[in-house]
Design a protein around this motif. Structure first.
Motif, mmCIF file in Angstrom:
data_model
loop_
_atom_site.group_PDB
_atom_site.id
_atom_site.type_symbol
_atom_site.label_atom_id
_atom_site.label_comp_id
_atom_site.label_asym_id
_atom_site.label_seq_id
_atom_site.Cartn_x
_atom_site.Cartn_y
_atom_site.Cartn_z
ATOM 1 N N LEU A 179 48.944 35.509 -23.628
ATOM 2 C CA LEU A 179 48.141 34.930 -24.952
ATOM 3 C C LEU A 179 47.769 33.698 -24.973
ATOM 4 O O LEU A 179 48.040 32.640 -25.270
ATOM 5 N N PRO A 180 46.255 33.544 -24.349
ATOM 6 C CA PRO A 180 45.721 32.174 -23.949
ATOM 7 C C PRO A 180 45.890 31.350 -25.292
ATOM 8 O O PRO A 180 45.241 31.566 -26.394
ATOM 9 N N GLY A 181 46.165 30.007 -25.041
ATOM 10 C CA GLY A 181 45.875 29.056 -26.194
ATOM 11 C C GLY A 181 47.310 29.072 -27.056
ATOM 12 O O GLY A 181 47.416 28.207 -27.652
ATOM 13 N N ARG A 182 48.071 30.118 -26.587
ATOM 14 C CA ARG A 182 49.258 30.291 -27.621
ATOM 15 C C ARG A 182 50.474 29.827 -26.762
ATOM 16 O O ARG A 182 50.431 29.960 -25.721
ATOM 17 N N THR A 183 51.188 28.961 -27.644
ATOM 18 C CA THR A 183 52.472 28.263 -26.745
ATOM 19 C C THR A 183 53.597 29.283 -27.112
ATOM 20 O O THR A 183 53.775 29.999 -27.931
ATOM 21 N N ILE B 297 55.060 31.124 -30.324
ATOM 22 C CA ILE B 297 55.356 32.730 -30.526
ATOM 23 C C ILE B 297 56.818 33.090 -30.761
ATOM 24 O O ILE B 297 57.057 33.880 -31.797
ATOM 25 N N LYS B 298 57.426 32.062 -30.413
ATOM 26 C CA LYS B 298 58.954 32.059 -30.625
ATOM 27 C C LYS B 298 59.076 31.827 -32.148
ATOM 28 O O LYS B 298 59.701 32.683 -32.870
ATOM 29 N N ASN B 299 58.468 30.923 -32.686
ATOM 30 C CA ASN B 299 58.434 30.791 -34.424
ATOM 31 C C ASN B 299 58.081 32.087 -34.933
ATOM 32 O O ASN B 299 58.617 32.269 -35.769
ATOM 33 N N PHE B 300 56.879 32.374 -34.422
ATOM 34 C CA PHE B 300 56.318 33.128 -35.280
ATOM 35 C C PHE B 300 57.237 34.679 -35.259
ATOM 36 O O PHE B 300 57.264 35.418 -36.149
ATOM 37 N N ARG C 232 45.452 26.890 -28.823
ATOM 38 C CA ARG C 232 45.017 27.525 -30.100
ATOM 39 C C ARG C 232 45.828 27.347 -31.375
ATOM 40 O O ARG C 232 47.062 28.053 -31.147
ATOM 41 N N ARG C 233 45.221 27.066 -32.453
ATOM 42 C CA ARG C 233 46.198 26.889 -33.494
ATOM 43 C C ARG C 233 45.377 27.735 -34.631
ATOM 44 O O ARG C 233 44.420 28.152 -34.685
ATOM 45 N N GLY C 234 46.365 28.021 -35.459
ATOM 46 C CA GLY C 234 45.892 29.061 -36.905
ATOM 47 C C GLY C 234 46.773 29.998 -36.792
ATOM 48 O O GLY C 234 47.449 30.287 -35.684
ATOM 49 N N ASN C 235 46.581 31.124 -37.535
ATOM 50 C CA ASN C 235 47.215 32.324 -37.604
ATOM 51 C C ASN C 235 46.964 33.351 -36.308
ATOM 52 O O ASN C 235 46.095 33.220 -35.727
ATOM 53 N N ILE C 236 48.101 33.898 -36.155
ATOM 54 C CA ILE C 236 48.101 34.809 -35.306
ATOM 55 C C ILE C 236 47.406 35.998 -35.763
ATOM 56 O O ILE C 236 47.473 36.669 -36.567
ATOM 57 N N THR C 237 46.538 36.374 -34.747
ATOM 58 C CA THR C 237 45.747 37.659 -35.053
ATOM 59 C C THR C 237 46.376 38.972 -35.010
ATOM 60 O O THR C 237 47.359 39.082 -34.187
ATOM 61 N N PRO C 238 45.935 40.105 -35.468
ATOM 62 C CA PRO C 238 46.822 41.315 -35.398
ATOM 63 C C PRO C 238 46.661 41.878 -34.210
ATOM 64 O O PRO C 238 47.995 42.497 -33.586
ATOM 65 N N GLU C 239 45.944 41.517 -33.288
ATOM 66 C CA GLU C 239 45.822 41.648 -31.854
ATOM 67 C C GLU C 239 46.741 41.040 -31.243
ATOM 68 O O GLU C 239 47.390 41.506 -30.388
ATOM 69 N N GLU C 240 47.172 39.855 -31.536
ATOM 70 C CA GLU C 240 48.015 38.886 -30.764
ATOM 71 C C GLU C 240 49.416 39.389 -31.420
ATOM 72 O O GLU C 240 50.267 39.291 -30.445
ATOM 73 N N GLN C 241 49.482 39.881 -32.501
ATOM 74 C CA GLN C 241 50.966 40.230 -33.141
ATOM 75 C C GLN C 241 51.046 41.593 -32.101
ATOM 76 O O GLN C 241 52.132 41.604 -31.859
ATOM 77 N N LEU C 242 50.154 42.418 -31.877
ATOM 78 C CA LEU C 242 50.452 43.556 -31.330
ATOM 79 C C LEU C 242 51.004 43.498 -29.885
ATOM 80 O O LEU C 242 51.778 44.050 -29.476
ATOM 81 N N ILE C 243 50.181 42.424 -29.344
ATOM 82 C CA ILE C 243 50.491 42.143 -27.998
ATOM 83 C C ILE C 243 52.027 41.406 -27.832
ATOM 84 O O ILE C 243 52.844 41.695 -26.933
ATOM 85 N N ILE C 244 52.229 40.682 -28.653
ATOM 86 C CA ILE C 244 53.726 40.005 -28.929
ATOM 87 C C ILE C 244 54.617 40.914 -29.099
ATOM 88 O O ILE C 244 55.559 41.268 -28.298
ATOM 89 N N ARG D 92 61.455 36.456 -23.385
ATOM 90 C CA ARG D 92 60.954 35.690 -22.498
ATOM 91 C C ARG D 92 59.615 35.057 -22.932
ATOM 92 O O ARG D 92 58.570 35.466 -22.674
ATOM 93 N N TRP D 93 59.617 34.035 -23.911
ATOM 94 C CA TRP D 93 58.707 33.605 -24.657
ATOM 95 C C TRP D 93 57.535 33.038 -23.792
ATOM 96 O O TRP D 93 56.597 33.226 -24.158
ATOM 97 N N SER D 94 57.986 32.306 -22.793
ATOM 98 C CA SER D 94 56.837 31.569 -21.946
ATOM 99 C C SER D 94 56.146 32.720 -21.140
ATOM 100 O O SER D 94 54.798 32.556 -21.012
ATOM 101 N N LYS D 95 56.670 33.869 -20.809
ATOM 102 C CA LYS D 95 56.282 34.923 -19.980
ATOM 103 C C LYS D 95 55.113 35.616 -21.003
ATOM 104 O O LYS D 95 54.057 35.724 -20.761
ATOM 105 N N ILE D 96 55.852 35.712 -22.177
ATOM 106 C CA ILE D 96 54.785 36.413 -23.246
ATOM 107 C C ILE D 96 53.494 35.319 -23.372
ATOM 108 O O ILE D 96 52.480 35.904 -23.666
ATOM 109 N N ALA D 97 53.799 34.132 -23.552
ATOM 110 C CA ALA D 97 52.722 33.132 -23.999
ATOM 111 C C ALA D 97 51.686 33.118 -22.959
ATOM 112 O O ALA D 97 50.558 32.903 -23.272
#
Length: 232
Positions: A104-108, A112-115, A74-86, A96-101
């Motif tokens: 978040l389906p579709g996010r790598t 997430i690390k870059n974000f 999934r590409r494009g902006n991280i949604t506020p919901e995704e922000q919250l989860i992150i 633990r980026w891969s664990k977090i990812a």
DNA sequence: AATGACATCAACCGCCTAAAT
DNA sequence: CATTTAGGCGGTTGATGTCAT
């Protein structure tokens, strides 16, 4: 110094033909990789790289596939919901980026690390500076990457999230090519959104650069090529 | 228009772990 | 059991785009 775009002799270097390409992937390489995986599946990356005829390491192929070419990315902006989860998961697990990812389906993990590094950490830093200016507690570390920092930042960040000018769902600052597609049910990718999205909503897709012939294409270019290759 | 600073992101590197031999 | 190999992960870097001056 230039770790990109070069050909390096690999490993032993005795043969001279084990050259390994580095740097940005070309459209041709992407096509080869996509096509190969579509036909043979992924995994055993070193073998895959060789079998596909790519002058890349298995690692490089894996990374390219997982972070960019995979259909469900999934590409494009991280949604506020995704922000919250992150924020929440980072507070829980740390870097633990891969664990977090995985949550978040579709996010790598890379995304997430870059974000985190570019947006949240910057924001934390700002609020941290503001906090230390008003209290004498003092920051334990300017490198804010631990659980406590993210936990404390969570509240501040989320509270002011909507007003955060560096993020806006409508004026995305992501430079990605948005794409939604599946192998079996391909739908046209969304035009890439650049940081200039505030002035130009959907610039024309990237195309191959006239001079270099590399790295200026959109996923739609790739996929139309794929369809030509596959005859559909 | 030029240019310097900053932000973003793709990709590489090095380390660790698990599986295979 | 020791060694080798491959995959996975997190950290870091460098190219490039955008914005401000």
């Amino acid at each position: 110094m230039d770790k990109r775009g070069g050909i390096c002799s690999g490993g032993s270097g005795s043969s001279g033909e084990t050259e390994v390409r580095k740097g940005p992937w070309t459209m041709e390489e992407d096509l080869i990789l996509i096509n190969y995986i579509a036909n043979h599946g992924d995994g055993v990356w070193n073998t895959l790289a060789k079998s596909a005829g790519l002058k890349r390491t298995g690692k490089s192929c894996r990374l390219r596939w997982l972070n960019y070419l995979r259909p469900d990315v999934r590409r494009g902006n991280i949604t506020p919901e995704e922000q919250l989860i992150i924020m929440e998961l980072h507070a829980k697990w740390g870097n633990r980026w891969s664990k977090i990812a995985k949550h978040l389906p579709g996010r790598t993990d890379n995304e997430i690390k870059n974000f985190w590094r570019t947006r949240i950490q910057k924001y934390i830093k700002q609020t941290d500076v503001a906090a230390t200016a008003t209290s004498s507690v003092g920051s334990q570390s300017s490198e804010i990457n631990d659980h406590a920092a993210s936990t404390s930042a969570h509240n501040v960040f989320c509270a002011q999230d909507q007003a955060m000018d560096t993020y806006s769902p409508t004026t995305t600052s992501y430079q990605h090519t948005n794409m939604e597609f599946n192998y079996g049910n391909y739908s046209a990718p969304v035009a890439p959104v650049t940081t200039a999205a505030t002035t130009a909503d959907y610039p024309v897709p990237m195309t191959v650069d006239d001079q270099t012939g590399e790295n200026y294409w959109g996923m739609d270019d790739i996929w139309s090529s794929m369809h030509l290759l596959n005859g559909n």
